[in-house]
Motif scaffolding. Sequence first.
Motif: not given
Ligand SMILES: [Fe+2]
Length: 279
Positions: A65-72, A192-196
């Motif tokens: 979903s994006h590059g944050h460590s809690d997802h990758t 994922g985190c819906a940062h957008s």
């Molecule tokens: Fe995130």
Amino acid sequence: MEIRITILCENLVGKLVGSGEHGFSAFIETEQGNYLFDTGSGHSIVANSLILNKDLRTVQKIFLSHGHSDHTGGLPEVLKLKERVDVHSHPHVFLDRIAVLKENEKETKRFVGIPYKKGYLESLGSNFVFNNNFIEVEKGLFLTGEVPRKTPFEKPDPRLFAEVDGKTTQDIFLDDQSLILDTGKGLVLILGCAHSGMINIINHVVDKTGKEKFYAILGGTHLDFLTPEQLEESINVLREMEFERIGVSHCTGMRAAFRLHLEFGERFFYGCVGSVLEI
Ligand SMILES: [Fe+2]
Ligand SMILES: [Fe+2]
């Protein structure tokens, strides 16, 4: 049952099995194969997959979903179990990321980007497939690509930064993308985190698919870290939408989860480790 989505990694455990961690991952079983959306932070994905009887070796594609460590962070653990596999993400997934947190009046900087280099992940069997735009990755399975920021009330998290060309700038998360399953009962959107911004994402999905009927909205909404006004404005939009289930997780947080439960009653569930949605 055509599709089963199981929450593999999440902050909370509520089904008497598995371990919680700060992160998110969902295991998706369909008639055309199994897929993994995000990998958590790496602490619980393998153990939880075993206890929940989800075979990570069967995953045909991985979506980030994006590059944050809690997802990758769990990517190496999954790759070590598998043959070469396509990993779909936005090219900015490898940006260096920083969170600036205030704890007891003290400011701390924490690295929160993807913890591994591309070459290392490739050596473990990852074949990165990058997309910037909305794409159909498998029949009936779509990635949003970059999401236009249009709603006036969805603001970025002011604590999150990216390092671009040696400069620290507010993280705009062009890589934030969500997964869509087009099912017979409506669209299923996994955030994922819906940062957008959850509503920006929903609007983008409606725009790109031409469909307004959602069956379920799942995943991290990031509402825990934003303002009460943003939460209420988001609920105002959700209230007008057509959906059957809302199963939030991770960075939604307790305050927003309670509020969503109060608002949507039986349609709401908390997507803790081991939660299953069958469609
Ligand atoms: Fe995130
Ligand atoms: Fe997250």
